[in-house]
Motif scaffolding. Structure first.
Motif, PDB file in Angstrom:
ATOM      1  N   PHE A   1      37.150  43.232 -28.495  1.00  0.00           N
ATOM      2  CA  PHE A   1      36.151  44.382 -28.841  1.00  0.00           C
ATOM      3  C   PHE A   1      35.143  44.665 -29.862  1.00  0.00           C
ATOM      4  N   VAL A   2      35.748  44.740 -31.202  1.00  0.00           N
ATOM      5  CA  VAL A   2      35.168  44.558 -32.258  1.00  0.00           C
ATOM      6  C   VAL A   2      34.269  43.103 -32.551  1.00  0.00           C
ATOM      7  N   ALA A   3      34.275  42.162 -32.061  1.00  0.00           N
ATOM      8  CA  ALA A   3      33.348  40.950 -31.497  1.00  0.00           C
ATOM      9  C   ALA A   3      31.740  41.603 -31.488  1.00  0.00           C
TER      10      ALA A   3
ATOM     11  N   ILE B   1      32.781  57.378 -39.949  1.00  0.00           N
ATOM     12  CA  ILE B   1      32.622  57.271 -40.762  1.00  0.00           C
ATOM     13  C   ILE B   1      31.046  56.364 -41.008  1.00  0.00           C
ATOM     14  N   VAL B   2      30.651  55.524 -39.866  1.00  0.00           N
ATOM     15  CA  VAL B   2      28.613  54.925 -40.469  1.00  0.00           C
ATOM     16  C   VAL B   2      28.669  56.082 -41.079  1.00  0.00           C
ATOM     17  N   PHE B   3      28.450  57.264 -40.125  1.00  0.00           N
ATOM     18  CA  PHE B   3      26.861  57.549 -40.314  1.00  0.00           C
ATOM     19  C   PHE B   3      27.604  58.822 -41.226  1.00  0.00           C
ATOM     20  N   VAL B   4      28.400  58.669 -41.868  1.00  0.00           N
ATOM     21  CA  VAL B   4      29.101  59.502 -43.110  1.00  0.00           C
ATOM     22  C   VAL B   4      29.151  58.657 -43.756  1.00  0.00           C
TER      23      VAL B   4
ATOM     24  N   MET C   1      39.023  60.969 -46.545  1.00  0.00           N
ATOM     25  CA  MET C   1      39.532  59.997 -47.128  1.00  0.00           C
ATOM     26  C   MET C   1      38.363  58.701 -47.232  1.00  0.00           C
ATOM     27  N   VAL C   2      38.743  58.302 -45.851  1.00  0.00           N
ATOM     28  CA  VAL C   2      37.599  56.712 -45.925  1.00  0.00           C
ATOM     29  C   VAL C   2      36.863  57.137 -46.593  1.00  0.00           C
ATOM     30  N   VAL C   3      35.314  57.815 -46.363  1.00  0.00           N
ATOM     31  CA  VAL C   3      34.439  57.824 -46.282  1.00  0.00           C
ATOM     32  C   VAL C   3      34.699  58.144 -48.443  1.00  0.00           C
ATOM     33  N   TRP C   4      35.149  59.493 -48.900  1.00  0.00           N
ATOM     34  CA  TRP C   4      35.499  58.859 -49.862  1.00  0.00           C
ATOM     35  C   TRP C   4      35.701  58.285 -51.080  1.00  0.00           C
ATOM     36  N   GLN C   5      35.787  56.386 -50.729  1.00  0.00           N
ATOM     37  CA  GLN C   5      36.051  55.426 -51.121  1.00  0.00           C
ATOM     38  C   GLN C   5      35.456  54.539 -51.283  1.00  0.00           C
ATOM     39  N   PHE C   6      34.858  55.138 -50.085  1.00  0.00           N
ATOM     40  CA  PHE C   6      33.747  53.830 -49.330  1.00  0.00           C
ATOM     41  C   PHE C   6      32.004  54.384 -49.512  1.00  0.00           C
ATOM     42  N   ALA C   7      32.123  54.902 -49.893  1.00  0.00           N
ATOM     43  CA  ALA C   7      30.990  55.786 -50.268  1.00  0.00           C
ATOM     44  C   ALA C   7      30.285  55.281 -51.022  1.00  0.00           C
ATOM     45  N   GLY C   8      30.602  54.773 -52.243  1.00  0.00           N
ATOM     46  CA  GLY C   8      30.270  54.037 -53.397  1.00  0.00           C
ATOM     47  C   GLY C   8      29.872  53.145 -52.937  1.00  0.00           C
ATOM     48  N   TYR C   9      30.700  52.107 -52.485  1.00  0.00           N
ATOM     49  CA  TYR C   9      30.365  50.201 -52.219  1.00  0.00           C
ATOM     50  C   TYR C   9      28.897  50.982 -50.951  1.00  0.00           C
ATOM     51  N   SER C  10      29.223  51.566 -49.660  1.00  0.00           N
ATOM     52  CA  SER C  10      27.704  51.703 -49.422  1.00  0.00           C
ATOM     53  C   SER C  10      26.564  52.056 -50.258  1.00  0.00           C
ATOM     54  N   MET C  11      26.657  52.185 -51.377  1.00  0.00           N
ATOM     55  CA  MET C  11      25.405  53.356 -52.296  1.00  0.00           C
ATOM     56  C   MET C  11      24.957  51.213 -52.908  1.00  0.00           C
TER      57      MET C  11
ATOM     58  N   THR D   1      21.772  46.997 -42.383  1.00  0.00           N
ATOM     59  CA  THR D   1      22.009  46.150 -41.520  1.00  0.00           C
ATOM     60  C   THR D   1      23.276  45.718 -41.495  1.00  0.00           C
ATOM     61  N   ILE D   2      23.882  45.735 -43.146  1.00  0.00           N
ATOM     62  CA  ILE D   2      24.962  45.314 -44.118  1.00  0.00           C
ATOM     63  C   ILE D   2      25.934  46.435 -43.504  1.00  0.00           C
ATOM     64  N   ASN D   3      25.146  46.936 -44.366  1.00  0.00           N
ATOM     65  CA  ASN D   3      26.087  48.759 -44.300  1.00  0.00           C
ATOM     66  C   ASN D   3      26.841  49.033 -42.807  1.00  0.00           C
ATOM     67  N   MET D   4      25.607  48.919 -41.925  1.00  0.00           N
ATOM     68  CA  MET D   4      26.350  49.932 -40.748  1.00  0.00           C
ATOM     69  C   MET D   4      27.621  48.598 -40.242  1.00  0.00           C
ATOM     70  N   MET D   5      26.938  46.913 -40.613  1.00  0.00           N
ATOM     71  CA  MET D   5      28.414  46.003 -40.049  1.00  0.00           C
ATOM     72  C   MET D   5      29.333  46.232 -40.743  1.00  0.00           C
ATOM     73  N   LEU D   6      29.502  46.311 -42.067  1.00  0.00           N
ATOM     74  CA  LEU D   6      30.535  46.605 -43.131  1.00  0.00           C
ATOM     75  C   LEU D   6      31.412  48.050 -42.842  1.00  0.00           C
ATOM     76  N   SER D   7      30.627  48.887 -42.263  1.00  0.00           N
ATOM     77  CA  SER D   7      31.725  50.017 -41.801  1.00  0.00           C
ATOM     78  C   SER D   7      32.430  49.938 -40.793  1.00  0.00           C
ATOM     79  N   THR D   8      31.232  49.704 -39.804  1.00  0.00           N
ATOM     80  CA  THR D   8      31.628  49.693 -38.229  1.00  0.00           C
ATOM     81  C   THR D   8      32.649  48.587 -38.398  1.00  0.00           C
ATOM     82  N   ILE D   9      33.120  47.880 -38.455  1.00  0.00           N
ATOM     83  CA  ILE D   9      33.847  46.444 -38.525  1.00  0.00           C
ATOM     84  C   ILE D   9      35.738  47.022 -39.012  1.00  0.00           C
ATOM     85  N   GLY D  10      34.971  47.607 -40.608  1.00  0.00           N
ATOM     86  CA  GLY D  10      35.952  48.729 -41.239  1.00  0.00           C
ATOM     87  C   GLY D  10      36.898  49.759 -40.023  1.00  0.00           C
ATOM     88  N   GLY D  11      35.752  50.473 -39.996  1.00  0.00           N
ATOM     89  CA  GLY D  11      36.168  51.947 -38.714  1.00  0.00           C
ATOM     90  C   GLY D  11      37.388  50.900 -37.431  1.00  0.00           C
TER      91      GLY D  11
END
Length: 322
Positions: free
Chosen positions: A303-305, A106-109, A192-202, A244-254
């Motif tokens: 672990f997330v922290a 999720i993070v990279f794609v 499906m997760v990438v499809w939903q949130f790629a626009g958020y990262s955009m 930084t923001i995108n990596m953090m949000l996608s990592t925590i979400g994943g």
């Protein structure tokens, strides 16, 4: 008699400050700020509600991780038995691996596609406003609705959904049981997760692109830099805060992904797409092992922290060094 002339009195020596001259013998008083100063008073009601609704239940709930409570009746402390069980549980260890694989994908794609979309709609094309809305729209849809939509897309029937499209374009040999194949289920959920949130990262990358001065691109063009060189030397370093923001949000979400997995596969087939969140849910509300599920939740939170702290330390350092 001649009048005695007196020299005009010299002003007292002093040092200049932003508000005027202050005698050297006195120092301006500094206003001391503290928790009891008026600005904090306005935050006290919100902090009290947050502590009552979030902090207190979370802290008190940690106690159940060291008990054998089944949700009813009394509980007894069993020390670290739940954590030992978690370490020996094959399903829990498998769900941890699945969680890490999902997070990495999720993070990279997601961020890669989001960056490409941002670069595409940051141009001067006339339809960029419409495209921004279209690409961002899935992010505001409920994850459960997205999961049910993609369950139809992943329909195993040869003439339905994605399989039907593959057959129509002459790629029928690629038809799969996307959610029923143990080796494909987890990657189908990631899709499906990438499809939903790629626009958020955009959108976050777009905010970063808007902050890149156009003069820097013009100077690079004068120096003979091509599009790729301008992106690598000018755009990419200045996108560090957005990265930084995108990596953090996608990592925590994943790492805490639950809705899409539970609605699409329920962790199956078998345990092929189980995540720590789905194992936690099933142990609590299906098997009644509330103490064990709380131990899983505590491990997941720590672990997330830990991952977030390491990640933000590295990414913040990259923002400084470029």
């Amino acid at each position: 008699m001649t009048p005695t002339t007196r020299a005009p009195a010299k002003p007292a020596a002093g040092r200049k400050t932003g508000g005027g001259t202050v005698p050297t013998g006195r120092r301006p008083r500094r206003r001391r700020g503290g928790f009891l100063t008026p600005p904090w008073w306005f935050a006290v009601p919100a902090l009290a509600v947050y502590a009552l609704v979030v902090l207190y239940p979370s802290a008190s709930g940690m106690i159940f991780a060291f008990t054998d409570w089944n949700g009813l009746g009394d509980r007894s402390f069993n020390g670290f038995a739940n954590f030992t069980r978690l370490w020996r549980d094959d399903a829990a260890r498998g769900s941890l691996i699945n969680t890490l694989l999902l997070t990495v994908a999720i993070v990279f794609v997601q961020n890669g596609i989001g960056l490409l979309l941002a670069l595409g709609v940051h141009t001067h094309i006339k339809s960029k406003a419409v495209l921004r809305v279209v690409f961002f729209a899935p992010a505001v849809v409920s994850p459960v609705m997205v999961a049910f939509l993609w369950k139809y897309v992943y329909n195993p029937a040869p003439d339905a959904g994605l399989n039907g499209i593959l057959g129509a374009v002459g790629l029928g040999g690629l038809r799969q049981d996307w959610l029923g194949n143990p080796s494909l289920a987890i990657w189908s959920v990631a899709g499906m997760v990438v499809w939903q949130f790629a626009g958020y990262s955009m959108v976050i990358f777009l905010a970063g692109l808007e902050g890149v001065p156009e003069e820097l691109h013009e100077a690079a063009m004068i120096d003979g830099a091509g599009p790729f060189q301008r992106f690598r030397s000018v755009t990419w370093p200045l996108l560090a805060p957005a990265v930084t923001i995108n990596m953090m949000l996608s990592t925590i979400g994943g790492l805490k992904l639950f809705d899409q997995v539970y609605a699409a596969t329920n962790g199956g087939p078998g345990h092929a797409s189980e995540t720590l969140s789905t194992v936690l849910y099933k142990q609590a509300f299906v098997f009644g092992n509330y103490g064990y599920s709380t131990a899983i939740a505590l491990v997941l939170a720590l672990f997330v922290a830990a991952v977030s702290l390491v990640q933000i330390y590295y990414l913040r350092g990259r923002e400084v060094t470029g």
